[in-house]
Design a protein around this motif. Structure first.
Motif, PDB file in Angstrom:
ATOM      1  N   ALA A  70      31.725  10.095  69.443  1.00  0.00           N
ATOM      2  CA  ALA A  70      31.536   8.671  69.728  1.00  0.00           C
ATOM      3  C   ALA A  70      32.102   8.270  71.087  1.00  0.00           C
ATOM      4  CB  ALA A  70      32.158   7.834  68.615  1.00  0.00           C
ATOM      5  N   ARG A  71      33.132   8.975  71.544  1.00  0.00           N
ATOM      6  CA  ARG A  71      33.735   8.680  72.843  1.00  0.00           C
ATOM      7  C   ARG A  71      32.731   8.877  73.986  1.00  0.00           C
ATOM      8  NH1 ARG A  71      37.741  12.031  72.535  1.00  0.00           N
ATOM      9  NH2 ARG A  71      39.139  10.569  71.493  1.00  0.00           N
ATOM     10  N   SER A  72      31.672   9.641  73.749  1.00  0.00           N
ATOM     11  CA  SER A  72      30.654   9.854  74.779  1.00  0.00           C
ATOM     12  C   SER A  72      29.748   8.645  74.951  1.00  0.00           C
ATOM     13  CB  SER A  72      29.810  11.088  74.420  1.00  0.00           C
ATOM     14  OG  SER A  72      30.618  12.255  74.359  1.00  0.00           O
ATOM     15  N   LEU A  73      29.921   7.622  74.097  1.00  0.00           N
ATOM     16  CA  LEU A  73      29.273   6.318  74.229  1.00  0.00           C
ATOM     17  C   LEU A  73      27.784   6.325  73.918  1.00  0.00           C
ATOM     18  CD1 LEU A  73      31.011   4.975  77.488  1.00  0.00           C
ATOM     19  CD2 LEU A  73      31.648   4.552  75.113  1.00  0.00           C
ATOM     20  N   GLY A  74      27.326   7.322  73.167  1.00  0.00           N
ATOM     21  CA  GLY A  74      25.910   7.344  72.806  1.00  0.00           C
ATOM     22  C   GLY A  74      25.478   6.079  72.077  1.00  0.00           C
ATOM     23  N   LEU A  75      26.212   5.692  71.021  1.00  0.00           N
ATOM     24  CA  LEU A  75      25.828   4.499  70.267  1.00  0.00           C
ATOM     25  C   LEU A  75      26.008   3.235  71.094  1.00  0.00           C
ATOM     26  CD1 LEU A  75      24.825   3.266  67.639  1.00  0.00           C
ATOM     27  CD2 LEU A  75      27.205   3.145  66.867  1.00  0.00           C
ATOM     28  N   ASN A 120      32.815  -2.926  81.400  1.00  0.00           N
ATOM     29  CA  ASN A 120      32.103  -1.677  81.162  1.00  0.00           C
ATOM     30  C   ASN A 120      32.237  -1.250  79.707  1.00  0.00           C
ATOM     31  OD1 ASN A 120      31.396  -1.326  83.970  1.00  0.00           O
ATOM     32  ND2 ASN A 120      33.520  -0.691  84.335  1.00  0.00           N
ATOM     33  N   LEU A 121      31.261  -0.474  79.243  1.00  0.00           N
ATOM     34  CA  LEU A 121      31.308   0.031  77.877  1.00  0.00           C
ATOM     35  C   LEU A 121      32.546   0.891  77.659  1.00  0.00           C
ATOM     36  CD1 LEU A 121      27.572   1.092  77.442  1.00  0.00           C
ATOM     37  CD2 LEU A 121      28.692  -0.886  76.401  1.00  0.00           C
ATOM     38  N   HIS A 122      33.167   0.727  76.503  1.00  0.00           N
ATOM     39  CA  HIS A 122      34.347   1.500  76.140  1.00  0.00           C
ATOM     40  C   HIS A 122      34.244   1.814  74.660  1.00  0.00           C
ATOM     41  CE1 HIS A 122      38.556   2.473  75.259  1.00  0.00           C
ATOM     42  NE2 HIS A 122      38.726   2.651  76.568  1.00  0.00           N
ATOM     43  N   ASP A 123      34.622   3.036  74.278  1.00  0.00           N
ATOM     44  CA  ASP A 123      34.422   3.445  72.886  1.00  0.00           C
ATOM     45  C   ASP A 123      35.254   2.623  71.909  1.00  0.00           C
ATOM     46  OD1 ASP A 123      36.371   5.352  74.366  1.00  0.00           O
ATOM     47  OD2 ASP A 123      36.962   5.614  72.276  1.00  0.00           O
ATOM     48  N   ASN A 350      31.364  11.026  64.728  1.00  0.00           N
ATOM     49  CA  ASN A 350      29.955  10.948  65.099  1.00  0.00           C
ATOM     50  C   ASN A 350      29.352   9.634  64.607  1.00  0.00           C
ATOM     51  OD1 ASN A 350      29.972  14.103  65.472  1.00  0.00           O
ATOM     52  ND2 ASN A 350      30.559  13.765  63.358  1.00  0.00           N
ATOM     53  N   ASP A 351      28.169   9.325  65.115  1.00  0.00           N
ATOM     54  CA  ASP A 351      27.443   8.137  64.680  1.00  0.00           C
ATOM     55  C   ASP A 351      26.049   8.517  64.217  1.00  0.00           C
ATOM     56  OD1 ASP A 351      29.306   5.914  65.212  1.00  0.00           O
ATOM     57  OD2 ASP A 351      29.109   6.537  67.311  1.00  0.00           O
TER      58      ASP A 351
END
Length: 396
Positions: A70-75, A120-123, A350-351
């Protein structure tokens, strides 16, 4: 318990899929009707992947395993593109906003300074705020947070941030827990505030020693959204996803939700807390089979939804939805059983995305405009959009 604050009658939707065993799909509810009478139309045959396709999906997933974290910001990157789905529903909204629900909406891990002005997007940020900012006046966002302090912080952040401050009339924060049924419970203070849960839900509160926090009202989403058709529901509740799913039985059985996301992570089962270098034993796998990804996608499949693992992808692909539904299922994709095959040095995190199967407009827009939009967010000069699996798979 939370009740439905929306006074308008049930909203129509673009297409609503049938049960998997049905040969027909329902297309849309009559405008302004208050019942669930539908018209029938042919439903596409479920995707049947070839052996080559299944092998390509697994090979790509292993080589891009870090993108599942999830830290990879996919969702998150997918979230800010979901407003593109409105094109499938605008004719049926009767001039009103779409309904968006975020369960487990608190902000965690950001310093107080950044809570109110992050750009900015942040997990660890709240999906509800990015949903509010991207949908604007075109949606009503309902955020559920059982932790009273985090609920108050969320309201303050929405009012302070430039992205959301103009749309606070479309934003409602409920200091309410969500689970299988409506009633009362208490906050389960398990570890840090980012892993607090609700007593009575499965997940972390069921196998970890947790302190008892404030009493909190609880609701099921069936009760909260009775008569409604949410465009998107997001659920991240520290292993309580199974309880929330049970409380969505009628919403899902009637296929009133277009798209939903769920966290699939360490707190689904105590065995998922093993160090990353150790795969689960056969005994542990057997104990976790009823709360596994395989079981989860099977439950969603029975309702008429296809399940995907969300992967952040790369510069060529943008976000990728890895199919784990129906004939696409492969035991190797049960990431929490052996996550070292995909990534190291972090817990299972994971998402998932569930998509209404018989909904051509939503699916076409999601796999076209939405995913392409995630690529456009980060594309490098000279690259072109190349989603994986295209050569090997005729459908996903």
């Amino acid at each position: 318990p939370a009740t439905n604050p929306r006074k308008r009658g049930p909203r129509a939707w673009h297409t609503v899929p049938p049960p998997p065993s049905s040969a027909a799909c329902v297309t849309r509810r009559t405008r302004g009707s208050s019942d669930h009478s539908m018209q029938s139309a042919p439903c596409p045959t479920p995707c049947q992947p070839s052996a080559l396709c299944r092998a390509a999906v697994l090979d790509w997933s292993v080589h891009h395993g870090g993108g599942f974290i999830a830290r990879s910001l996919g969702l998150k990157r997918l979230t800010v593109q979901l407003h593109r789905l409105l094109r499938c529903f605008e004719d049926n909204l009767d001039g009103g906003p779409a309904l968006i629900i975020d369960v487990g909406a608190g902000i965690h891990g950001l310093s107080r300074e950044w809570v109110f002005r992050v750009k900015n997007l942040h997990d660890d940020d709240s999906d509800s705020l990015w949903l509010l900012g991207s949908f604007g006046s075109r949606a009503s966002v309902h955020a559920f947070e059982a932790n009273a302090a985090k609920a108050a912080e969320l309201r303050a952040a929405a009012a302070a941030r430039p992205l959301t401050s103009k749309f606070t009339d479309r934003f409602t924060v409920h200091n309410v827990g969500v689970g299988a049924a409506s009633g009362t419970s208490s906050v389960a203070r398990c570890g840090g505030a980012n892993t607090w849960s609700v007593h009575g839900n499965a997940g972390v509160a069921s196998f970890m020693k947790c302190g008892r926090g404030d009493e909190v009202n609880t609701t099921s989403l069936d009760d909260f959204a009775a008569g409604e058709a949410p465009l998107y529901v997001k659920v991240d509740v520290e292993g309580g996803e199974w309880d929330v799913l049970r409380g969505m039985h009628h919403l899902l059985r009637e296929r009133r939700v277009a798209v939903a996301s769920f966290e699939y992570a360490v707190n689904w089962h105590a065995a998922f807390h093993r160090p990353s270098r150790h795969a689960l034993t056969e005994e542990e796998r057997a104990s976790a089979k009823d709360v596994s990804l395989h079981a989860f996608q099977s439950r969603l499949g029975a309702y008429g939804y296809d399940t995907y693992l969300v992967n952040a992808g790369d510069a060529d692909s943008g976000v990728v939805l890895v199919p784990v539904h129906g004939e696409f299922w492969q035991d190797e994709l049960e990431i929490c059983y052996n996550r070292s095959r995909f990534y190291d040095n972090t817990h299972c995190w994971n998402d998932l995305l569930a998509v209404r199967r018989c909904d051509a407009c939503t699916r076409d827009t999601l796999f076209g405009e939405v995913l392409r939009g995630t690529w456009e967010q980060q594309r490098w000069k000279g690259t072109r959009w190349r989603p994986p699996f295209q050569q090997a798979c005729s459908c996903v």
